[in-house]
Design a protein around this motif. Structure first.
Motif, PDB file in Angstrom:
ATOM      1  N   THR A 125      14.818   4.971  -0.011  1.00  0.00           N
ATOM      2  CA  THR A 125      13.453   4.565   0.301  1.00  0.00           C
ATOM      3  C   THR A 125      13.419   3.162   0.896  1.00  0.00           C
ATOM      4  N   PHE A 126      12.739   3.032   2.027  1.00  0.00           N
ATOM      5  CA  PHE A 126      12.539   1.739   2.681  1.00  0.00           C
ATOM      6  C   PHE A 126      11.097   1.279   2.467  1.00  0.00           C
ATOM      7  N   SER A 157       5.059  12.254   6.929  1.00  0.00           N
ATOM      8  CA  SER A 157       5.166  11.927   5.507  1.00  0.00           C
ATOM      9  C   SER A 157       6.142  10.782   5.251  1.00  0.00           C
ATOM     10  N   GLY A 158       6.741  10.253   6.331  1.00  0.00           N
ATOM     11  CA  GLY A 158       7.688   9.157   6.191  1.00  0.00           C
ATOM     12  C   GLY A 158       9.112   9.602   5.916  1.00  0.00           C
ATOM     13  N   ASP A 159       9.389  10.891   6.052  1.00  0.00           N
ATOM     14  CA  ASP A 159      10.706  11.423   5.690  1.00  0.00           C
ATOM     15  C   ASP A 159      11.522  11.809   6.918  1.00  0.00           C
ATOM     16  N   THR A 160      12.811  11.478   6.909  1.00  0.00           N
ATOM     17  CA  THR A 160      13.734  11.990   7.908  1.00  0.00           C
ATOM     18  C   THR A 160      14.293  13.323   7.419  1.00  0.00           C
ATOM     19  N   PRO A 161      14.952  14.079   8.281  1.00  0.00           N
ATOM     20  CA  PRO A 161      15.637  15.293   7.806  1.00  0.00           C
ATOM     21  C   PRO A 161      16.803  14.922   6.883  1.00  0.00           C
ATOM     22  N   PHE A 162      17.240  15.865   6.054  1.00  0.00           N
ATOM     23  CA  PHE A 162      18.471  15.691   5.289  1.00  0.00           C
ATOM     24  C   PHE A 162      19.672  15.820   6.220  1.00  0.00           C
ATOM     25  N   VAL A 196      14.229   1.237  11.768  1.00  0.00           N
ATOM     26  CA  VAL A 196      13.564   0.497  12.844  1.00  0.00           C
ATOM     27  C   VAL A 196      12.270   1.222  13.184  1.00  0.00           C
ATOM     28  N   ALA A 197      11.148   0.496  13.141  1.00  0.00           N
ATOM     29  CA  ALA A 197       9.846   1.108  13.433  1.00  0.00           C
ATOM     30  C   ALA A 197       8.962   0.111  14.162  1.00  0.00           C
ATOM     31  N   THR A 198       8.129   0.622  15.060  1.00  0.00           N
ATOM     32  CA  THR A 198       7.187  -0.221  15.801  1.00  0.00           C
ATOM     33  C   THR A 198       6.230  -0.909  14.846  1.00  0.00           C
ATOM     34  N   ASN A 199       6.040  -2.205  15.050  1.00  0.00           N
ATOM     35  CA  ASN A 199       5.130  -3.049  14.253  1.00  0.00           C
ATOM     36  C   ASN A 199       5.637  -3.323  12.844  1.00  0.00           C
ATOM     37  N   GLY A 210       0.783  -1.226   0.000  1.00  0.00           N
ATOM     38  CA  GLY A 210       0.000   0.000   0.000  1.00  0.00           C
ATOM     39  C   GLY A 210       0.815   1.276   0.000  1.00  0.00           C
ATOM     40  N   SER A 211       2.096   1.179   0.341  1.00  0.00           N
ATOM     41  CA  SER A 211       3.031   2.312   0.292  1.00  0.00           C
ATOM     42  C   SER A 211       2.654   3.466   1.210  1.00  0.00           C
ATOM     43  N   ALA A 212       1.895   3.187   2.264  1.00  0.00           N
ATOM     44  CA  ALA A 212       1.562   4.245   3.218  1.00  0.00           C
ATOM     45  C   ALA A 212       2.819   4.684   3.957  1.00  0.00           C
ATOM     46  N   ALA A 213       2.934   5.996   4.201  1.00  0.00           N
ATOM     47  CA  ALA A 213       4.092   6.525   4.917  1.00  0.00           C
ATOM     48  C   ALA A 213       4.124   5.979   6.339  1.00  0.00           C
ATOM     49  N   ILE A 214       5.325   5.713   6.831  1.00  0.00           N
ATOM     50  CA  ILE A 214       5.518   5.240   8.199  1.00  0.00           C
ATOM     51  C   ILE A 214       6.198   6.351   8.988  1.00  0.00           C
ATOM     52  N   SER A 215       5.526   6.824  10.034  1.00  0.00           N
ATOM     53  CA  SER A 215       6.129   7.842  10.892  1.00  0.00           C
ATOM     54  C   SER A 215       6.754   7.180  12.112  1.00  0.00           C
ATOM     55  N   GLY A 216       7.714   7.846  12.705  1.00  0.00           N
ATOM     56  CA  GLY A 216       8.332   7.336  13.914  1.00  0.00           C
ATOM     57  C   GLY A 216       9.430   6.319  13.686  1.00  0.00           C
ATOM     58  N   ALA A 217       9.808   6.086  12.437  1.00  0.00           N
ATOM     59  CA  ALA A 217      10.903   5.154  12.152  1.00  0.00           C
ATOM     60  C   ALA A 217      12.236   5.838  12.443  1.00  0.00           C
ATOM     61  N   ILE A 218      13.121   5.134  13.106  1.00  0.00           N
ATOM     62  CA  ILE A 218      14.457   5.657  13.401  1.00  0.00           C
ATOM     63  C   ILE A 218      15.427   5.076  12.376  1.00  0.00           C
ATOM     64  N   VAL A 219      16.145   5.957  11.679  1.00  0.00           N
ATOM     65  CA  VAL A 219      17.010   5.532  10.581  1.00  0.00           C
ATOM     66  C   VAL A 219      18.456   5.911  10.878  1.00  0.00           C
ATOM     67  N   THR A 220      19.348   4.949  10.735  1.00  0.00           N
ATOM     68  CA  THR A 220      20.790   5.199  10.852  1.00  0.00           C
ATOM     69  C   THR A 220      21.467   4.731   9.574  1.00  0.00           C
ATOM     70  N   THR A 221      22.668   5.238   9.352  1.00  0.00           N
ATOM     71  CA  THR A 221      23.468   4.768   8.227  1.00  0.00           C
ATOM     72  C   THR A 221      24.900   4.567   8.699  1.00  0.00           C
TER      73      THR A 221
END
Length: 219
Positions: free
Chosen positions: A189-190, A135-140, A168-171, A108-119
């Protein structure tokens, strides 16, 4: 009287849209330099320690970048043609780009909020991109991508590329992917898979049995 025909003499000295001489600790920001001999010219061995940020270099007849400094200069989220770069001397050019993550559901490609992203860079330096918004976006975030020297000009030089990104995101299942950082304002994009697994029922009851249909309720 007789006059010689007019002559147009071409200069052998290339011109540059941006030229730094004997310069250090200078920041150049949001400049466009196109259709010159050089887009930017770090013109002598003592010109290093400078940063060029959010600048556009393109369509320059000789090189987008000419670098003669005996130290490091930095491009931060600046657009240029890597193949149109020449480095002389012992200095180098560190290239950094802005990158952010976009997190969405795999179905469904719904945006996921609250995901913590590292690189994590190839050299094992970890950078936090942040937490995704509604909107599913982290800062630049600006990360180093590669280093150009007089002898090496590849996206893998410097120990940064490729990067491993993790969300990493809940559920949702923890998701990782590997990619090179190679362009300005790059978006990774994840497509995250739900970790909520439906549990099959153990028993059933039959309300009514007929000649053509029957109704079954799982309990």
């Amino acid at each position: 009287p007789l006059f010689s025909p007019a002559q147009l003499l071409a200069s052998s000295t290339a011109y540059a849209g941006l030229k730094l001489i004997n310069s250090g600790s200078i920041t150049i920001a949001q400049v466009t330099s196109t259709n010159n001999g050089y887009g930017i010219w770090f013109a002598d061995t003592s010109t290093f320690g400078n940063t060029v940020t959010s600048t556009y270099l393109a369509s320059n007849s000789l090189y987008d970048v000419r670098h003669a400094g005996n130290g490091r200069n930095t491009f931060d989220n600046t657009s240029f043609n890597r193949a149109s770069t020449t480095i002389s001397g012992s200095g180098d050019l560190l290239v950094k780009y802005n990158v952010r993550a976009h997190t969405q559901a795999s179905v469904g490609s719904a945006a996921i909020s609250g995901a913590i992203v590292t690189t994590t860079s190839d050299g094992l330096t970890q950078t936090l991109l942040g937490t995704s918004n509604g909107s599913g976006d982290t800062p630049f975030v600006s990360v180093p991508a590669y280093v150009i020297t007089s002898s090496v000009n590849t996206e893998l030089n410097g120990g940064y590329n490729p990067y491993v990104f993790q969300a990493v995101a809940t559920n949702y299942r923890t998701t990782t992917l590997s990619t090179r950082v190679t362009t300005t304002n790059q978006i990774v994009t994840f497509a995250m898979i739900s970790s909520l697994v439906s549990t099959a029922p153990n028993t059933a009851t039959v309300d009514e049995v007929g000649t053509t249909t029957s109704t079954v309720h799982w309990v």
